[in-house]
Design a protein around this motif. Structure first.
Motif, mmCIF file in Angstrom:
data_model
loop_
_atom_site.group_PDB
_atom_site.id
_atom_site.type_symbol
_atom_site.label_atom_id
_atom_site.label_comp_id
_atom_site.label_asym_id
_atom_site.label_seq_id
_atom_site.Cartn_x
_atom_site.Cartn_y
_atom_site.Cartn_z
ATOM 1 N N PRO A 44 -3.392 -5.855 -2.184
ATOM 2 C CA PRO A 44 -4.087 -5.045 -1.176
ATOM 3 C C PRO A 44 -4.155 -3.553 -1.495
ATOM 4 N N LYS A 45 -5.245 -2.954 -1.070
ATOM 5 C CA LYS A 45 -5.468 -1.512 -1.221
ATOM 6 C C LYS A 45 -5.702 -0.924 0.167
ATOM 7 N N GLY A 46 -5.282 0.301 0.354
ATOM 8 C CA GLY A 46 -5.539 0.981 1.616
ATOM 9 C C GLY A 46 -6.682 1.961 1.474
ATOM 10 N N VAL A 57 0.840 -1.206 0.000
ATOM 11 C CA VAL A 57 0.000 0.000 0.000
ATOM 12 C C VAL A 57 0.874 1.254 0.000
ATOM 13 N N ILE A 61 -6.847 -1.869 5.601
ATOM 14 C CA ILE A 61 -6.494 -2.667 4.418
ATOM 15 C C ILE A 61 -7.417 -3.879 4.420
#
Lengths: 426, 426
Positions: free
Chosen positions: B54-56, B19, B41
């Motif tokens: 993954p994305k924040g 991220v 996340i």
């Protein structure tokens, strides 16, 4: 006498009464606002005698929207422009501008005025240089063309008179430079002749023509920012200050004045821009093109400008110029006009609701009541664009059902809510 | 351990590093934000081991957007949902929710998770009551279904746990009532059983399941306003206060938390709504559906929500749920997904630019530079939707020209501006 001059003499005109009735306010209130320069009724005496139903533009009443139409040298067709006018009328434009730069511009313009119950504006500069380089423009061209268009019944003229020679160096640091068409043409003239902006030099004579027919000034912002990076820069503000002076000069001559504004402006700078114009131009109605809150969405600039337009109308603008999905990419067609008008109306209405102007929210409440009652006919009838809404529903609905495919019958929250209320009612 | 628990123990995970790299910030900064509950996340351990990048989600980094997809009982087709997922991915969605209520929901969900590099959310309640009236829902259904979906790899669950029995009378005065699907179903359950919201009652057990797989809570607002008239009312605020308490309880159990918000909100109430949530929920990321700034534009609610979404993301939200043009009218098709995603991305990006997050404005500046240079290829390539932009230009352009039909060659302000600059440069 112009509407402004009559307002100053405490005369309530027929046009003022018409506007007052439409807005649901007292005619005397409209008169006061006009006298203070805060409200404009763009109504050329010639157009007013024939087809015009006057509209008011100002902060105290509902936000108005304009649709730009007009042929370009690469695409001109009188009938096509008339269809665009009718599309703009159908979806609720409050004004149109004929920005034609190709075809028989006189015929096209007169035809549009004859068929337009709403105010019509032009940028007279465009006609002055058809088939002629901008460098050959002279003072006589300006005065003669403006007089001719005033006689034809045009209700407001965009004049980039506030863009001065001394402002041009301020654009050197810009990313996109001068992106207003009128603004770039006049810059070219000023550089070529090393003289002041000719519209600025003949401004008093222009006022006399405008006053005679009661054509409203729309003081154009030739130096409006064409990208976020250029927003609220020195060039833009310097021109706005000159526009502020011209507003006062036009008022002194008895002319009505609207002021034009940006353009491309980041969302966080919109409030500041609106307040600055209202202060510098002493409350003269602000007419903005967008503003677009990002540069990255060509093909969707009706959306980027609806975002900026809502904030603009909330913070200080009273007149929004639509932007169509085809902005930056080509001349809008009829369907682009529809999309541009609807997006702009959404912005204007959302701002009116947020400001609590008149009974704006009644419309929302009526539609939401119909929605909650599962009264689909009324729900769709009340939509801003009933045809499109009905088409979307019909594409996916089962025949004869009173629910839609979004959730289906058993999962419909509106239906569940209705049954809860009925139970609670017993 | 969940991302939150690791962050609290000063562990910088692989997901945090990923991220941080994407956002152009230090991994330690991401860790701090997660430990404070201000950044989430959503990354189920199962999904993270397979296809998830993954994305924040949080105020300190770029605004994220979610696309809702999923079949309804009236329209279900696994391949169709996969096409919608791919459409959402193509146009830049950061997350998707599978809201299926029809078809083989397990197969559809697993298929989507397997093909989704972005976080995927669900509303587990929906599956619990397929082929079964809501009244028969029991605590075991809730825990078993949540556990099953957690095992399948779902990254975040919408749970309407903050809607309490004692809030329901507050909705009686509403114009539209309870319009959240989950919210209306749970209201029906509570009224039928005269008992507290079952998700509230089993909240601690839910936390244990969520913690085990690191499924993030998305605390749903079952009482979100469904029309402007109901915005920011007692019911909405009362539920938000309960959500604030649940946020703290979930944090205490080591779970990550996102909070869901409205809905339909007048433009002037958005700032207040965002600040209230940030205060009550101690900075937990706010995930809003819209908000729609007017009720009157069915068929265009991607626009009404892009307006509200920009203001929301500017004032406090960090996660925007898209709304498609077909909202209120039917289940979105693939093209609706495209339009919804683009409108939502415009809102998110416009807010990021306004907030000055990272290098957001570089994109605008690059595109505007290409536009000013008349570099059409680069201009269109840089557009948010290059295909649509190119198609619009091609529809009206003359072959082999470097200008567009909007102004034509001689009238092109960009061209005039370029020549002015070249002259000035000499």
């Amino acid at each position: 006498m112009t509407q402004l001059e009559q307002a100053r003499k405490n005369i309530v005109t027929e046009a003022m009464r018409h506007v007052a009735e439409f807005e649901g306010v007292e005619p005397e209130f409209i008169r006061e606002q006009i006298a203070a320069g805060k409200l404009v009724i763009p109504a050329n005496k010639i157009h007013l005698q024939t087809t015009l139903k006057p509209k008011g533009i100002g902060r105290a009443i509902t936000t108005k929207i304009n649709a730009n139409i007009g042929a370009s040298p690469l695409a001109s067709d009188d009938a096509g422009e008339l269809r665009k006018l009718n599309m703009a009328l159908k979806y609720g434009a409050d004004a149109v501008m004929d920005l034609s730069t190709g075809g028989d511009v006189d015929r096209c313009r007169c035809n549009l005025i004859k068929n337009s119950p709403i105010p019509m504006g032009t940028v007279p500069l465009y006609e002055m240089i058809i088939n002629k380089p901008i460098e050959e423009l002279n003072y006589d061209d300006i005065l003669q063309t403006c007089r001719k268009q005033a006689e034809q019944g045009v209700d407001f003229f965009t004049m980039h008179a506030g863009e001065l020679k001394e402002h041009l160096p301020l654009t050197q640091k810009r990313l996109a430079g001068i992106i207003s068409r009128g603004g770039s043409l006049l810059a070219k003239w000023m550089i070529h002749h090393n003289k002041q902006n000719p519209f600025y030099d003949v401004f008093d004579d222009l006022c006399d023509i405008m006053r005679e027919y009661d054509v409203s000034f729309s003081l154009g912002d030739g130096l409006r920012p064409g990208c976020l990076a250029d927003a609220t820069d020195e060039a833009q503000i310097a021109e706005l200050r000159t526009i502020g002076e011209l507003t006062q000069r036009a008022w002194d001559k008895g002319c009505q004045v609207i002021v034009e504004g940006p353009g491309h402006v980041p969302f966080n700078q919109i409030e500041k821009n609106m307040k600055m114009q209202q202060e510098i131009c002493q409350g003269a109605p602000f007419y903005v093109l967008g503003p677009l809150v990002t540069d990255v969405a060509p093909g969707y600039d009706h959306i980027t400008s609806a975002i900026g337009g809502t904030a603009a109308a909330f913070y200080g603008a009273s007149f929004l110029c639509y932007v169509t999905p085809r902005e930056h990419l080509g001349l809008p067609d009829e369907d682009d006009v529809r999309q541009g008008v609807i997006a702009c109306r959404i912005a204007a209405h959302a701002a009116d609701v947020a400001l609590g102007i008149g009974n704006s929210r009644q419309w929302d409440d009526k539609l939401s009541k119909a929605r909650a009652d599962l009264d689909w006919d009324r729900h769709l009838q009340l939509a801003m664009d009933p045809e499109t809404a009905r088409k979307m529903r019909d594409q996916t609905q089962l025949p004869q059902t009173d629910h839609c495919t979004m959730c289906g019958k058993d999962w419909c929250s509106v239906r569940i809510n209705k049954s809860i209320r009925e139970t609670a009612g017993k």
